[in-house]
Design a protein around this motif. Structure first.
Motif, PDB file in Angstrom:
ATOM      1  N   TYR A 172       0.829  -1.207   0.000  1.00 51.36           N
ATOM      2  CA  TYR A 172       0.000   0.000   0.000  1.00 51.36           C
ATOM      3  C   TYR A 172       0.864   1.259   0.000  1.00 51.36           C
ATOM      4  O   TYR A 172       0.520   2.260  -0.631  1.00 51.36           O
ATOM      5  CB  TYR A 172      -0.941  -0.008   1.206  1.00 51.36           C
ATOM      6  CG  TYR A 172      -2.081  -0.991   1.058  1.00 51.36           C
ATOM      7  CD1 TYR A 172      -3.079  -0.790   0.110  1.00 51.36           C
ATOM      8  CD2 TYR A 172      -2.162  -2.128   1.858  1.00 51.36           C
ATOM      9  CE1 TYR A 172      -4.123  -1.695  -0.043  1.00 51.36           C
ATOM     10  CE2 TYR A 172      -3.202  -3.041   1.714  1.00 51.36           C
ATOM     11  CZ  TYR A 172      -4.174  -2.816   0.755  1.00 51.36           C
ATOM     12  OH  TYR A 172      -5.203  -3.715   0.601  1.00 51.36           O
ATOM     13  N   VAL A 173       2.000   1.200   0.697  1.00 56.00           N
ATOM     14  CA  VAL A 173       2.929   2.339   0.701  1.00 56.00           C
ATOM     15  C   VAL A 173       3.491   2.557  -0.703  1.00 56.00           C
ATOM     16  O   VAL A 173       3.558   3.696  -1.196  1.00 56.00           O
ATOM     17  CB  VAL A 173       4.076   2.104   1.706  1.00 56.00           C
ATOM     18  CG1 VAL A 173       5.230   3.081   1.445  1.00 56.00           C
ATOM     19  CG2 VAL A 173       3.577   2.267   3.139  1.00 56.00           C
ATOM     20  N   ALA A 174       3.898   1.462  -1.366  1.00 55.97           N
ATOM     21  CA  ALA A 174       4.469   1.581  -2.709  1.00 55.97           C
ATOM     22  C   ALA A 174       3.465   2.190  -3.680  1.00 55.97           C
ATOM     23  O   ALA A 174       3.830   2.971  -4.564  1.00 55.97           O
ATOM     24  CB  ALA A 174       4.919   0.204  -3.209  1.00 55.97           C
ATOM     25  N   LEU A 175       2.191   1.853  -3.470  1.00 55.07           N
ATOM     26  CA  LEU A 175       1.128   2.422  -4.307  1.00 55.07           C
ATOM     27  C   LEU A 175       0.936   3.899  -3.974  1.00 55.07           C
ATOM     28  O   LEU A 175       0.907   4.755  -4.866  1.00 55.07           O
ATOM     29  CB  LEU A 175      -0.170   1.644  -4.078  1.00 55.07           C
ATOM     30  CG  LEU A 175      -1.354   1.942  -4.995  1.00 55.07           C
ATOM     31  CD1 LEU A 175      -1.030   1.559  -6.433  1.00 55.07           C
ATOM     32  CD2 LEU A 175      -2.599   1.189  -4.512  1.00 55.07           C
ATOM     33  N   ASP A 176       0.845   4.199  -2.679  1.00 52.57           N
ATOM     34  CA  ASP A 176       0.563   5.559  -2.219  1.00 52.57           C
ATOM     35  C   ASP A 176       1.707   6.525  -2.534  1.00 52.57           C
ATOM     36  O   ASP A 176       1.464   7.685  -2.907  1.00 52.57           O
ATOM     37  CB  ASP A 176       0.311   5.536  -0.707  1.00 52.57           C
ATOM     38  CG  ASP A 176      -0.015   6.907  -0.144  1.00 52.57           C
ATOM     39  OD1 ASP A 176      -1.192   7.290  -0.184  1.00 52.57           O
ATOM     40  OD2 ASP A 176       0.917   7.601   0.321  1.00 52.57           O
ATOM     41  N   GLN A 177       2.930   6.070  -2.380  1.00 50.83           N
ATOM     42  CA  GLN A 177       4.097   6.940  -2.553  1.00 50.83           C
ATOM     43  C   GLN A 177       4.577   7.021  -4.004  1.00 50.83           C
ATOM     44  O   GLN A 177       5.581   7.675  -4.295  1.00 50.83           O
ATOM     45  CB  GLN A 177       5.244   6.457  -1.660  1.00 50.83           C
ATOM     46  CG  GLN A 177       4.965   6.572  -0.175  1.00 50.83           C
ATOM     47  CD  GLN A 177       4.813   8.009   0.281  1.00 50.83           C
ATOM     48  OE1 GLN A 177       5.720   8.832   0.136  1.00 50.83           O
ATOM     49  NE2 GLN A 177       3.649   8.341   0.826  1.00 50.83           N
ATOM     50  N   GLY A 178       3.886   6.329  -4.890  1.00 49.63           N
ATOM     51  CA  GLY A 178       4.230   6.416  -6.304  1.00 49.63           C
ATOM     52  C   GLY A 178       5.392   5.540  -6.736  1.00 49.63           C
ATOM     53  O   GLY A 178       5.921   5.701  -7.839  1.00 49.63           O
ATOM     54  N   PHE A 179       5.798   4.592  -5.873  1.00 47.74           N
ATOM     55  CA  PHE A 179       6.930   3.729  -6.228  1.00 47.74           C
ATOM     56  C   PHE A 179       6.591   2.814  -7.408  1.00 47.74           C
ATOM     57  O   PHE A 179       7.448   2.530  -8.243  1.00 47.74           O
ATOM     58  CB  PHE A 179       7.377   2.895  -5.028  1.00 47.74           C
ATOM     59  CG  PHE A 179       7.819   3.711  -3.834  1.00 47.74           C
ATOM     60  CD1 PHE A 179       8.307   5.008  -3.990  1.00 47.74           C
ATOM     61  CD2 PHE A 179       7.750   3.190  -2.548  1.00 47.74           C
ATOM     62  CE1 PHE A 179       8.719   5.760  -2.903  1.00 47.74           C
ATOM     63  CE2 PHE A 179       8.154   3.926  -1.451  1.00 47.74           C
ATOM     64  CZ  PHE A 179       8.636   5.216  -1.621  1.00 47.74           C
ATOM     65  N   TYR A 180       5.351   2.337  -7.449  1.00 48.78           N
ATOM     66  CA  TYR A 180       4.942   1.501  -8.588  1.00 48.78           C
ATOM     67  C   TYR A 180       4.872   2.339  -9.864  1.00 48.78           C
ATOM     68  O   TYR A 180       5.304   1.920 -10.936  1.00 48.78           O
ATOM     69  CB  TYR A 180       3.584   0.842  -8.319  1.00 48.78           C
ATOM     70  CG  TYR A 180       3.607  -0.238  -7.264  1.00 48.78           C
ATOM     71  CD1 TYR A 180       4.603  -1.197  -7.233  1.00 48.78           C
ATOM     72  CD2 TYR A 180       2.602  -0.305  -6.277  1.00 48.78           C
ATOM     73  CE1 TYR A 180       4.627  -2.199  -6.253  1.00 48.78           C
ATOM     74  CE2 TYR A 180       2.614  -1.296  -5.312  1.00 48.78           C
ATOM     75  CZ  TYR A 180       3.629  -2.238  -5.298  1.00 48.78           C
ATOM     76  OH  TYR A 180       3.637  -3.218  -4.334  1.00 48.78           O
ATOM     77  N   GLU A 181       4.329   3.523  -9.717  1.00 49.07           N
ATOM     78  CA  GLU A 181       4.191   4.420 -10.864  1.00 49.07           C
ATOM     79  C   GLU A 181       5.562   4.746 -11.459  1.00 49.07           C
ATOM     80  O   GLU A 181       5.742   4.785 -12.686  1.00 49.07           O
ATOM     81  CB  GLU A 181       3.475   5.709 -10.434  1.00 49.07           C
ATOM     82  CG  GLU A 181       3.072   6.602 -11.588  1.00 49.07           C
ATOM     83  CD  GLU A 181       2.320   7.839 -11.112  1.00 49.07           C
ATOM     84  OE1 GLU A 181       1.922   8.627 -11.983  1.00 49.07           O
ATOM     85  OE2 GLU A 181       2.141   8.021  -9.885  1.00 49.07           O
ATOM     86  N   GLU A 182       6.540   4.957 -10.565  1.00 46.43           N
ATOM     87  CA  GLU A 182       7.903   5.250 -11.028  1.00 46.43           C
ATOM     88  C   GLU A 182       8.476   4.104 -11.857  1.00 46.43           C
ATOM     89  O   GLU A 182       9.337   4.324 -12.721  1.00 46.43           O
ATOM     90  CB  GLU A 182       8.820   5.498  -9.822  1.00 46.43           C
ATOM     91  CG  GLU A 182       8.569   6.813  -9.106  1.00 46.43           C
ATOM     92  CD  GLU A 182       9.311   6.893  -7.776  1.00 46.43           C
ATOM     93  OE1 GLU A 182      10.145   5.986  -7.502  1.00 46.43           O
ATOM     94  OE2 GLU A 182       9.056   7.834  -7.016  1.00 46.43           O
ATOM     95  N   GLU A 183       8.002   2.892 -11.588  1.00 43.45           N
ATOM     96  CA  GLU A 183       8.477   1.709 -12.314  1.00 43.45           C
ATOM     97  C   GLU A 183       7.602   1.399 -13.534  1.00 43.45           C
ATOM     98  O   GLU A 183       7.744   0.349 -14.161  1.00 43.45           O
ATOM     99  CB  GLU A 183       8.512   0.491 -11.379  1.00 43.45           C
ATOM    100  CG  GLU A 183       9.546   0.574 -10.275  1.00 43.45           C
ATOM    101  CD  GLU A 183      10.972   0.387 -10.768  1.00 43.45           C
ATOM    102  OE1 GLU A 183      11.148   0.014 -11.951  1.00 43.45           O
ATOM    103  OE2 GLU A 183      11.907   0.596  -9.975  1.00 43.45           O
ATOM    104  N   GLY A 184       6.687   2.316 -13.847  1.00 50.33           N
ATOM    105  CA  GLY A 184       5.826   2.106 -15.005  1.00 50.33           C
ATOM    106  C   GLY A 184       4.783   1.029 -14.797  1.00 50.33           C
ATOM    107  O   GLY A 184       4.388   0.329 -15.733  1.00 50.33           O
ATOM    108  N   LEU A 185       4.317   0.894 -13.551  1.00 46.15           N
ATOM    109  CA  LEU A 185       3.352  -0.152 -13.211  1.00 46.15           C
ATOM    110  C   LEU A 185       2.021   0.429 -12.750  1.00 46.15           C
ATOM    111  O   LEU A 185       1.982   1.436 -12.042  1.00 46.15           O
ATOM    112  CB  LEU A 185       3.905  -1.058 -12.101  1.00 46.15           C
ATOM    113  CG  LEU A 185       5.172  -1.852 -12.410  1.00 46.15           C
ATOM    114  CD1 LEU A 185       5.643  -2.587 -11.161  1.00 46.15           C
ATOM    115  CD2 LEU A 185       4.933  -2.835 -13.556  1.00 46.15           C
ATOM    116  N   ASP A 186       0.959  -0.222 -13.143  1.00 49.88           N
ATOM    117  CA  ASP A 186      -0.393   0.083 -12.676  1.00 49.88           C
ATOM    118  C   ASP A 186      -0.821  -1.115 -11.827  1.00 49.88           C
ATOM    119  O   ASP A 186      -1.274  -2.124 -12.347  1.00 49.88           O
ATOM    120  CB  ASP A 186      -1.324   0.272 -13.873  1.00 49.88           C
ATOM    121  CG  ASP A 186      -2.785   0.490 -13.446  1.00 49.88           C
ATOM    122  OD1 ASP A 186      -3.022   0.742 -12.249  1.00 49.88           O
ATOM    123  OD2 ASP A 186      -3.674   0.370 -14.316  1.00 49.88           O
ATOM    124  N   VAL A 187      -0.615  -0.996 -10.512  1.00 52.46           N
ATOM    125  CA  VAL A 187      -0.828  -2.128  -9.604  1.00 52.46           C
ATOM    126  C   VAL A 187      -2.209  -2.063  -8.960  1.00 52.46           C
ATOM    127  O   VAL A 187      -2.604  -1.038  -8.407  1.00 52.46           O
ATOM    128  CB  VAL A 187       0.263  -2.178  -8.515  1.00 52.46           C
ATOM    129  CG1 VAL A 187      -0.034  -3.280  -7.500  1.00 52.46           C
ATOM    130  CG2 VAL A 187       1.630  -2.405  -9.151  1.00 52.46           C
TER     131      VAL A 187
END
Length: 328
Positions: free
Chosen positions: A40-55
């Protein structure tokens, strides 16, 4: 027509969605809570987005079996305990551990002290609450190693009560002991008004029968697809960034979990406390599975006497390929 410059065309492509992020569906083992804070943190903090992922994070629950969800194509990756994953693999579902954010087990047995229980040997001739649906495997292995029969109360046996996901059997004295996690059910007992001095706990880690919990698993066949492997590398890298952020900012991480709890069932006090306990279990892991921890888990599961959880040494049940690429 005049050709667009590279930067401009990139903007146009981005604006039209031609460069859409790669989708990843993550199935959790249980409901939205701090046990899964890193994601949830990775989603909230944009870490997934930075990796080009839509989780998309899919919460679990009492009626959701993560192994069945991933087998049916409902998720790309799932959070699961290794005993259940290895049992499923032996039965024909080729799950592979690609990352292990949890270094330690949070599982324990919580007992009434006034029942006369001071050591594991005192568990004989008692009623013990045990979770099933794959969660019973570490318990059964532990009893087998102790030489305690699980067919019913006797001088050398215990009555196994199929425990729901609550602490009622202990509070209502239906069981002398129940299964609890260090970060959840134990505190539900305390919150019900029980003094810690009234309880005795046996941590599976301390008993030498701890098995790996909350690993990330995918279907083996998918790993042969370079595009899928690339998505998992990015997913694991962002997820571990989320876990380390959660360890360092436990209260904020608990708040992010609460923001994602669509049920409204969780409380701030409980989630902050849970996150503090979860951070103890993820500490020491960079996400890569420690082969020694895997071997210990397998040894525990195969030590089940006449009814072991798995009957042979697993082959190909884990890989470092994803974490080697993700964490370099």
């Amino acid at each position: 027509m005049k050709r667009l410059g590279g930067a401009v065309s990139a903007l146009v492509l981005a604006a039209t969605g031609a460069w859409a992020a790669d989708e990843v569906k993550l199935q959790l083992k249980w409901v939205t809570q701090a046990q899964f804070a890193g994601y949830y943190v990775a989603l909230d903090q944009g870490f997934y987005e930075e990796e080009g992922l839509d989780v998309t994070i899919l919460p679990g629950g009492p009626d959701i079996a993560p192994t069945q969800v991933i087998a049916g194509g409902g998720a790309d990756v799932t959070v699961e305990w290794m005993p259940a994953a290895l049992a499923a693999r032996e039965k024909g579902l080729p799950l592979v551990n690609i990352a292990q954010p949890f270094k330690s087990s949070g599982m324990m047995l919580t007992c009434w002290k006034d029942a006369g229980i001071a050591s594991p040997d005192d568990l004989k001739n008692r009623t013990l609450g045990v979770w099933f649906f794959g969660n019973e495997f570490p318990f059964m292995s532990w009893m087998s190693q102790l030489g305690i029969d699980t067919a019913g109360k006797s001088e050398n046996g215990v009555e196994v009560l199929k425990q729901g996901f609550n602490v009622d059997p202990l509070l209502q004295r239906q069981a002398d002991c129940i299964s609890t996690m260090t970060y959840n059910e134990y505190w539900q007992v305390i919150d019900a008004g029980v003094n810690p001095d009234e309880l005795v706990t046996f941590k599976y880690e301390d008993q030498g029968v701890a098995t790996l919990e909350d690993g990330l698993y995918v279907l083996e066949e998918n790993l042969s697809d370079p595009a899928f492997a690339d998505r998992m590398e990015r997913f694991v890298r962002a997820s571990m960034k989320g876990w380390k952020w959660a360890e360092e900012n436990p209260d904020d991480a608990a708040g992010i979990v609460l923001d994602n709890d669509a049920t409204g069932a969780q409380t701030e006090t409980h989630q902050k406390r849970m996150m503090g306990e979860i951070a103890k279990l993820t500490a020491g892991s960079n996400g890569a599975l420690d082969p020694a921890d895997f071997d210990r888990t397998v040894a525990t599961l195969m030590a089940g006497g006449s009814d072991p959880v798995i009957t042979k040494q697993p082959e190909g049940a884990w890989t470092h390929a994803i974490t080697d690429a993700a964490l370099k």
